[in-house]
Scaffold this motif. Structure first.
Motif, mmCIF file in Angstrom:
data_model
loop_
_atom_site.group_PDB
_atom_site.id
_atom_site.type_symbol
_atom_site.label_atom_id
_atom_site.label_comp_id
_atom_site.label_asym_id
_atom_site.label_seq_id
_atom_site.Cartn_x
_atom_site.Cartn_y
_atom_site.Cartn_z
ATOM 1 N N TYR A 1 0.825 -1.221 0.000
ATOM 2 C CA TYR A 1 0.000 0.000 0.000
ATOM 3 C C TYR A 1 0.856 1.267 0.000
ATOM 4 O O TYR A 1 0.679 2.160 -0.825
ATOM 5 C CB TYR A 1 -0.934 -0.027 1.215
ATOM 6 N N TYR B 1 0.280 10.759 -3.104
ATOM 7 C CA TYR B 1 -0.846 10.931 -2.171
ATOM 8 C C TYR B 1 -0.511 11.987 -1.120
ATOM 9 O O TYR B 1 0.429 11.803 -0.332
ATOM 10 C CB TYR B 1 -1.094 9.579 -1.498
ATOM 11 N N VAL C 1 -1.554 8.856 8.229
ATOM 12 C CA VAL C 1 -2.101 10.049 8.888
ATOM 13 C C VAL C 1 -1.452 10.209 10.268
ATOM 14 O O VAL C 1 -1.056 11.307 10.669
ATOM 15 C CB VAL C 1 -3.640 9.953 8.993
ATOM 16 N N PHE D 1 -8.163 2.931 14.221
ATOM 17 C CA PHE D 1 -8.796 1.636 13.948
ATOM 18 C C PHE D 1 -8.941 1.446 12.453
ATOM 19 O O PHE D 1 -8.885 2.397 11.677
ATOM 20 C CB PHE D 1 -10.155 1.506 14.668
ATOM 21 N N SER E 1 -9.104 -3.707 8.361
ATOM 22 C CA SER E 1 -8.119 -4.713 7.964
ATOM 23 C C SER E 1 -7.035 -4.894 9.023
ATOM 24 O O SER E 1 -6.336 -3.948 9.384
ATOM 25 C CB SER E 1 -7.470 -4.286 6.637
HETATM 26 C C1 SAM Z 1 -7.407 4.287 1.032
HETATM 27 S S1 SAM Z 1 -7.135 3.566 2.604
HETATM 28 C C2 SAM Z 1 -6.770 5.007 3.606
HETATM 29 C C3 SAM Z 1 -5.943 4.650 4.788
HETATM 30 C C4 SAM Z 1 -5.352 5.846 5.540
HETATM 31 N N1 SAM Z 1 -6.382 6.621 6.192
HETATM 32 C C5 SAM Z 1 -4.538 6.704 4.612
HETATM 33 O O1 SAM Z 1 -4.921 7.884 4.403
HETATM 34 O O2 SAM Z 1 -3.528 6.215 4.079
HETATM 35 C C6 SAM Z 1 -8.758 3.145 3.147
HETATM 36 C C7 SAM Z 1 -8.735 2.416 4.473
HETATM 37 O O3 SAM Z 1 -10.077 2.350 4.958
HETATM 38 C C8 SAM Z 1 -10.283 1.091 5.522
HETATM 39 N N2 SAM Z 1 -11.715 0.839 5.497
HETATM 40 C C9 SAM Z 1 -12.516 0.665 4.428
HETATM 41 N N3 SAM Z 1 -13.791 0.494 4.796
HETATM 42 C C10 SAM Z 1 -13.795 0.550 6.157
HETATM 43 C C11 SAM Z 1 -14.799 0.398 7.132
HETATM 44 N N4 SAM Z 1 -16.066 0.163 6.793
HETATM 45 N N5 SAM Z 1 -14.453 0.489 8.427
HETATM 46 C C12 SAM Z 1 -13.154 0.709 8.791
HETATM 47 N N6 SAM Z 1 -12.155 0.850 7.908
HETATM 48 C C13 SAM Z 1 -12.461 0.766 6.600
HETATM 49 C C14 SAM Z 1 -9.475 0.148 4.662
HETATM 50 O O4 SAM Z 1 -9.202 -1.080 5.323
HETATM 51 C C15 SAM Z 1 -8.239 0.994 4.396
HETATM 52 O O5 SAM Z 1 -7.244 0.783 5.353
#
Ligand code: SAM
Length: 213
Positions: free
Chosen positions: A36, A45, A76, A91, A94
């Motif tokens: 990732y 990003y 973040v 939290f 995954s």
């Molecule tokens: C694009 S990543 C962003 C991660 C981080 N916030 C960043 O900016 O790098 C989206 C994240 O949201 C999490 N995610 C997606 N749907 C979710 C849900 N319903 N509840 C909790 N986490 C969720 C995914 O597992 C993933 O880690």
């Protein structure tokens, strides 16, 4: 980039074609976790840095308790720590993303296998000075109503920061939900960065709300 592509990066493109089903999202991010940061960095990003700086302008307290909702690998949290915040929890759905976030060493407390829509079962109401969710209000991930859950976890008078990808904003009822919460005096809009940089494929809006009700 061809017209039918959401992102020029295949992994990001596939993520935004998910269907919002928590199990599918979890499986997808469990698989993606190790690559990732590399993929997302090569896509330039800037969401975490912009969000952390925006929060810092309005929350000048390094001891504030923060919750990074959907924290992923911790990008973040890393930006928040660089700006001096010391009490950041996170939290994510995954567990593999959470493992990576743990390796960053910047979080006070981390929890995996938490679906944002159900997060009020795992966190006390009114508990955080600020809640952030960056990169999660995006196509195929969470519905706008997840904002109401995050609002519950924010203390009255606290801040809620959400990024919405531009196409998410255009294709969901995020704005009507914001209008409803404003009309009910449950939030006020502190700052909106509209069409601000997100990654090399597109922009996002960054919303900073204060919980007023
Ligand atoms: C694009 S990543 C962003 C991660 C981080 N916030 C960043 O900016 O790098 C989206 C994240 O949201 C999490 N995610 C997606 N749907 C979710 C849900 N319903 N509840 C909790 N986490 C969720 C995914 O597992 C993933 O880690």
């Amino acid at each position: 980039m061809s017209d039918d592509k959401i992102s020029s990066n295949p992994a990001i493109d596939a993520a935004m074609r998910l269907d919002g089903d928590p199990q599918n999202l979890r499986d997808y991010y469990d698989d993606w976790a190790r690559n990732y940061n590399l993929d997302i960095t090569s896509a330039e990003y800037s969401g975490p840095a912009i969000s952390a700086r925006l929060l810092r302008q309005y929350l000048d307290d390094s001891d504030a308790s923060l919750l990074d909702a959907g924290c992923g690998t911790g990008l973040v949290g890393i930006e928040l720590q660089a700006l001096g915040y010391r009490r950041v929890d996170g939290f994510d759905l995954s567990e593999s993303m959470i493992e990576q976030a743990g390796a960053s060493g910047v979080y006070r407390k981390l929890a995996g296998s938490i679906d944002m829509m159900q997060a009020a079962r795992s966190y006390a109401a009114d508990s955080y000075d600020a809640v952030l969710s960056v990169g999660v209000f995006t196509l195929g991930h969470v519905p706008p109503e997840a904002m109401e859950v995050l609002l519950q976890l924010t203390r009255p008078g606290g801040l809620l920061l959400i990024s919405t990808r531009t196409h998410y904003y255009q294709q969901t009822d995020f704005q009507p939900l914001v209008d409803k919460l404003l009309a009910e005096a449950r939030i006020e809009l502190v700052k909106l960065l509209r069409d601000a940089p997100y990654n090399k494929d597109g922009d996002a809006h960054y919303w900073l709300f204060r919980r007023t009700g």
